[in-house]
Design a protein around this motif. Structure first.
Motif, PDB file in Angstrom:
ATOM      1  N   GLY A 163       0.759  -1.257  -0.157  1.00 40.30           N
ATOM      2  CA  GLY A 163      -0.029   0.072  -0.127  1.00 40.30           C
ATOM      3  C   GLY A 163       0.718   1.179  -0.054  1.00 40.30           C
ATOM      4  O   GLY A 163       0.678   2.096  -0.730  1.00 40.30           O
ATOM      5  N   TYR A 164       1.736   1.200   0.891  1.00 39.61           N
ATOM      6  CA  TYR A 164       2.837   2.387   0.772  1.00 39.61           C
ATOM      7  C   TYR A 164       3.565   2.634  -0.636  1.00 39.61           C
ATOM      8  O   TYR A 164       3.615   3.612  -1.334  1.00 39.61           O
ATOM      9  N   GLY A 165       4.040   1.407  -1.374  1.00 42.39           N
ATOM     10  CA  GLY A 165       4.654   1.340  -2.522  1.00 42.39           C
ATOM     11  C   GLY A 165       3.674   2.036  -3.702  1.00 42.39           C
ATOM     12  O   GLY A 165       4.268   2.662  -4.433  1.00 42.39           O
ATOM     13  N   GLU A 166       2.479   1.569  -3.439  1.00 41.88           N
ATOM     14  CA  GLU A 166       1.644   2.218  -4.526  1.00 41.88           C
ATOM     15  C   GLU A 166       0.884   3.508  -4.142  1.00 41.88           C
ATOM     16  O   GLU A 166       0.135   4.201  -4.956  1.00 41.88           O
ATOM     17  N   ARG A 214      -0.744   4.715  -1.506  1.00 40.47           N
ATOM     18  CA  ARG A 214      -2.100   4.460  -0.569  1.00 40.47           C
ATOM     19  C   ARG A 214      -1.816   4.811   0.657  1.00 40.47           C
ATOM     20  O   ARG A 214      -2.878   5.451   1.223  1.00 40.47           O
ATOM     21  N   LEU A 215      -0.542   5.307   1.278  1.00 42.71           N
ATOM     22  CA  LEU A 215      -0.291   5.508   2.590  1.00 42.71           C
ATOM     23  C   LEU A 215       0.693   6.424   2.776  1.00 42.71           C
ATOM     24  O   LEU A 215       1.740   6.396   1.619  1.00 42.71           O
ATOM     25  N   GLU A 216       0.826   7.434   3.564  1.00 37.54           N
ATOM     26  CA  GLU A 216       1.790   8.443   3.561  1.00 37.54           C
ATOM     27  C   GLU A 216       2.658   7.768   4.521  1.00 37.54           C
ATOM     28  O   GLU A 216       2.471   6.798   5.279  1.00 37.54           O
ATOM     29  N   ALA A 221      -7.497  -3.087   6.591  1.00 37.08           N
ATOM     30  CA  ALA A 221      -8.727  -3.454   5.911  1.00 37.08           C
ATOM     31  C   ALA A 221      -9.173  -2.595   4.723  1.00 37.08           C
ATOM     32  O   ALA A 221      -9.888  -2.584   3.869  1.00 37.08           O
ATOM     33  N   ASP A 222      -8.464  -1.205   4.916  1.00 41.06           N
ATOM     34  CA  ASP A 222      -8.709  -0.184   3.617  1.00 41.06           C
ATOM     35  C   ASP A 222      -7.840  -0.259   2.487  1.00 41.06           C
ATOM     36  O   ASP A 222      -7.765   0.508   1.583  1.00 41.06           O
ATOM     37  N   LEU A 223      -6.930  -1.293   2.495  1.00 44.01           N
ATOM     38  CA  LEU A 223      -6.153  -1.629   1.477  1.00 44.01           C
ATOM     39  C   LEU A 223      -6.540  -2.718   0.482  1.00 44.01           C
ATOM     40  O   LEU A 223      -7.187  -3.655   0.828  1.00 44.01           O
ATOM     41  N   PRO A 224      -6.209  -2.692  -0.636  1.00 46.33           N
ATOM     42  CA  PRO A 224      -6.724  -3.526  -1.757  1.00 46.33           C
ATOM     43  C   PRO A 224      -6.343  -4.917  -1.522  1.00 46.33           C
ATOM     44  O   PRO A 224      -7.290  -5.871  -1.559  1.00 46.33           O
TER      45      PRO A 224
END
Length: 153
Positions: A18-21, A23-25, A50-53
């Motif tokens: 998620g961080y790599g995409e 989606r997260l700071e 839960a909020d990640l793909p």
């Protein structure tokens, strides 16, 4: 359910993805990773991702095949029993010529099955019954022919 080390690592991998995409700071990512390593239950880990793909994916039970040692052993079918059943079934087609081989093979197969525990007792018994019926039928026909010949002479 208590979380294992593997569960925690899987959650951190999802957070890294998620961080790599984007989606997260970074501060949010570091906060969630810290909480993932401190989590005690699988439910806490599921909330973190839960909020990640790739979020809370159910943990499939590992598929473990049963070693051959523990599989039930299926006894092999006795070859003589198969031969007895075939010869017994062929009695009608061969006009009883295979009746005696069916009887011999049937008796030999049943003795061998009792000794070794092979499968095929029903086949041997079928061969025996059909073989004996054929043999008795021919014996009756020959006896009737002899009696008819003696009576006409």
């Amino acid at each position: 359910m208590l979380a294992s080390h593997a569960d925690r690592e899987r959650a951190v991998d999802v957070l890294r993805a998620g961080y790599g995409e984007g989606r997260l700071e970074q501060p949010e990512f570091e906060k969630r990773v810290g909480r993932a390593y401190a989590a005690r239950t699988v439910g806490e880990l599921a909330l973190l991702v839960a909020d990640l793909p790739q979020g809370p994916v159910p943990h499939p039970a590992p598929v473990v095949s049963v070693p051959g040692t523990f599989l039930p052993v299926r006894p092999r079918t006795n070859g003589k029993a198969v031969g007895a059943a075939v010869c017994g079934g062929m009695c009608l087609v061969t006009f009883g010529l295979t009746g005696i081989p069916a009887v011999v093979l049937g008796h030999a197969a049943r003795a061998e099955i009792r000794r070794t525990g092979d499968a095929g007792d029903a086949l041997a018994l079928t061969g025996l019954v059909l073989g004996w019926l054929s043999t008795i039928g021919w014996a009756l026909i020959l006896t009737a022919m002899i009696v008819a010949a003696a009576a006409s002479a």
